[in-house]
Design a protein around this motif. Sequence first.
Motif, mmCIF file in Angstrom:
data_model
loop_
_atom_site.group_PDB
_atom_site.id
_atom_site.type_symbol
_atom_site.label_atom_id
_atom_site.label_comp_id
_atom_site.label_asym_id
_atom_site.label_seq_id
_atom_site.Cartn_x
_atom_site.Cartn_y
_atom_site.Cartn_z
ATOM 1 N N ASN A 1 0.820 -1.222 0.000
ATOM 2 C CA ASN A 1 0.000 0.000 0.000
ATOM 3 C C ASN A 1 0.852 1.271 0.000
ATOM 4 O O ASN A 1 0.319 2.371 -0.085
ATOM 5 N N ILE B 1 6.070 2.964 -3.317
ATOM 6 C CA ILE B 1 6.657 2.073 -4.328
ATOM 7 C C ILE B 1 5.839 0.784 -4.444
ATOM 8 O O ILE B 1 5.563 0.302 -5.548
ATOM 9 N N ARG C 1 -1.483 -4.159 7.151
ATOM 10 C CA ARG C 1 -1.854 -4.074 8.573
ATOM 11 C C ARG C 1 -3.272 -3.517 8.639
ATOM 12 O O ARG C 1 -3.724 -2.861 7.698
ATOM 13 N N SER D 1 -3.312 0.035 7.838
ATOM 14 C CA SER D 1 -2.727 0.499 6.571
ATOM 15 C C SER D 1 -3.730 1.339 5.771
ATOM 16 O O SER D 1 -4.891 0.955 5.624
ATOM 17 N N GLU E 1 6.699 -7.680 12.282
ATOM 18 C CA GLU E 1 7.079 -8.120 13.633
ATOM 19 C C GLU E 1 6.348 -9.396 14.029
ATOM 20 O O GLU E 1 6.541 -9.897 15.133
ATOM 21 N N TYR F 1 18.930 4.955 9.253
ATOM 22 C CA TYR F 1 18.119 4.284 8.228
ATOM 23 C C TYR F 1 19.026 3.394 7.361
ATOM 24 O O TYR F 1 18.753 2.198 7.182
ATOM 25 N N LYS G 1 19.145 -0.789 7.076
ATOM 26 C CA LYS G 1 18.945 -1.526 5.820
ATOM 27 C C LYS G 1 20.171 -2.416 5.528
ATOM 28 O O LYS G 1 20.039 -3.496 4.974
HETATM 29 N N1 NAP Z 1 11.214 6.146 -1.529
HETATM 30 C C1 NAP Z 1 12.503 6.106 -1.807
HETATM 31 O O1 NAP Z 1 13.093 7.104 -2.268
HETATM 32 C C2 NAP Z 1 13.300 4.836 -1.604
HETATM 33 C C3 NAP Z 1 14.635 4.794 -2.051
HETATM 34 C C4 NAP Z 1 15.363 3.628 -1.899
HETATM 35 C C5 NAP Z 1 14.793 2.524 -1.305
HETATM 36 N N2 NAP Z 1 13.501 2.584 -0.848
HETATM 37 C C6 NAP Z 1 12.923 1.379 -0.219
HETATM 38 O O2 NAP Z 1 11.737 1.034 -0.922
HETATM 39 C C7 NAP Z 1 10.795 0.438 -0.040
HETATM 40 C C8 NAP Z 1 9.455 1.147 -0.123
HETATM 41 O O3 NAP Z 1 9.625 2.518 0.227
HETATM 42 P P1 NAP Z 1 8.442 3.573 0.061
HETATM 43 O O4 NAP Z 1 9.063 4.860 -0.267
HETATM 44 O O5 NAP Z 1 7.380 3.018 -0.813
HETATM 45 O O6 NAP Z 1 7.920 3.667 1.568
HETATM 46 P P2 NAP Z 1 6.441 3.935 2.137
HETATM 47 O O7 NAP Z 1 5.583 4.621 1.147
HETATM 48 O O8 NAP Z 1 6.658 4.548 3.466
HETATM 49 O O9 NAP Z 1 5.857 2.475 2.343
HETATM 50 C C9 NAP Z 1 6.326 1.668 3.375
HETATM 51 C C10 NAP Z 1 5.496 0.410 3.408
HETATM 52 O O10 NAP Z 1 6.012 -0.434 4.440
HETATM 53 C C11 NAP Z 1 4.941 -0.838 5.277
HETATM 54 N N3 NAP Z 1 5.410 -1.071 6.648
HETATM 55 C C12 NAP Z 1 6.086 -0.217 7.451
HETATM 56 N N4 NAP Z 1 6.310 -0.796 8.641
HETATM 57 C C13 NAP Z 1 5.766 -2.037 8.577
HETATM 58 C C14 NAP Z 1 5.676 -3.121 9.488
HETATM 59 N N5 NAP Z 1 6.198 -3.042 10.714
HETATM 60 N N6 NAP Z 1 5.035 -4.256 9.096
HETATM 61 C C15 NAP Z 1 4.507 -4.345 7.850
HETATM 62 N N7 NAP Z 1 4.565 -3.367 6.937
HETATM 63 C C16 NAP Z 1 5.187 -2.214 7.301
HETATM 64 C C17 NAP Z 1 3.961 0.328 5.234
HETATM 65 O O11 NAP Z 1 2.694 -0.114 5.675
HETATM 66 P P3 NAP Z 1 1.712 0.838 6.555
HETATM 67 O O12 NAP Z 1 1.031 1.732 5.565
HETATM 68 O O13 NAP Z 1 0.823 -0.107 7.245
HETATM 69 O O14 NAP Z 1 2.613 1.617 7.489
HETATM 70 C C18 NAP Z 1 4.014 0.672 3.754
HETATM 71 O O15 NAP Z 1 3.213 -0.227 3.028
HETATM 72 C C19 NAP Z 1 11.429 0.507 1.358
HETATM 73 O O16 NAP Z 1 12.020 -0.740 1.615
HETATM 74 C C20 NAP Z 1 12.508 1.572 1.221
HETATM 75 O O17 NAP Z 1 13.554 1.349 2.128
HETATM 76 C C21 NAP Z 1 12.748 3.718 -0.982
#
Ligand code: NAP
Length: 327
Positions: free
Chosen positions: A9, A12, A32, A35, A55, A140, A144
Amino acid sequence: MRILLTGANGFIGSHMLDRLSLSDSDITILLRHTSDTSFIEGHLSRARICYGSLESPAALREAMDGVEVVIHCAAKTKAIGRREFYAVNAGGTLNLVEACNAHSRSVARLVFLSSLAVSGPGSPESPVTEDARPRPVSAYGRSKLLAERHIRQRSRVPYTILRPAAVYGPRDRDFYGIFEAIRRGFVPLAGTGAQPLSLIYVTDLVEAVSKVIGCARCERNTYHLAHPVPSTQRDFFCRIAQAMGAAAVPLPMPVLALYAVCLARDLWSRITSRPSMMNLDKIAEFRASGWVCATDRAAEDFGFSAGTSLGEGIGLTLAWYEQNGWL
Ligand SMILES: NC(=O)c1ccc[n+]([C@@H]2O[C@H](COP(=O)([O-])OP(=O)(O)OC[C@H]3O[C@@H](n4cnc5c(N)ncnc54)[C@H](OP(=O)(O)O)[C@@H]3O)[C@@H](O)[C@H]2O)c1
């Protein structure tokens, strides 16, 4: 193919879900109960939904039942304090690896979305490579890196680790703050904004993930994902202003001002329990010499080259923000 997608959700993850839905795969998503599913409403009736968090080892094992490919997108990208980064990004990934191992008869590939923050700084003259010793500068990035180590050391399932550069595109809430600031008349810059940056448009990224799934050569390998032509923060933000037709004034923020803003946002995050992208952990990333990575390994191993130019990507992102009433 039966695929489990975590973080479906999110920014990305929701684009990944759009992309996967174009194939005839059976898709399971981990959500979740809290979510926000507004980006993926159209998929909810077709996907198998498993409720649980990273978790919860039992929820992860259940979600993985019969699954052949796991795409692990869920993470904390902003948090209140480093413990949360480690608990979710490293601890949660370890739980996921154990669940994969428990289903190693069916799971043939784990694809992990790591980050360029793990590799550390690089410049256009000396882009950081996947083989360089990781040099994360933030909690962060370190969390990772630990997640990657758990995968390399513990996974009995073949895996591929992807380290995207900064990702932008429709639905992104982080760079959206820049669009908003520009609309108000200023272009906020960390320092002079000369920091060189690798970037990737979100649909290019999800295209790379889908290519990696079937790539035998990509097993147990790590890849940077970025557009081959780096930009700078100033160039990126000024192009946004140009696309918006905004007469915005560049606002260079010296280190002390940046520190003050991040400290204030950190305190506010603690009061409201809502993490912000501007936080003290980010200072070292803002101050790094640059975030430029080499992209040739992905081109050589699975023929991936990010095709969306910065101008095109900004135009598509701006159009989405406008059409959806964000701007
Ligand atoms: N955005 C960037 O520029 C970027 C760059 C490099 C790498 N990444 C990596 O790409 C991935 C996605 O990033 P994003 O930007 O799409 O982040 P995002 O929009 O914040 O999405 C994070 C996702 O992780 C879920 N999540 C967080 N904590 C969780 C938990 N404890 N259990 C289950 N689900 C959980 C969230 O669900 P909820 O909605 O329920 O919180 C959400 O679906 C990440 O691994 C990030 O490190 C991102």
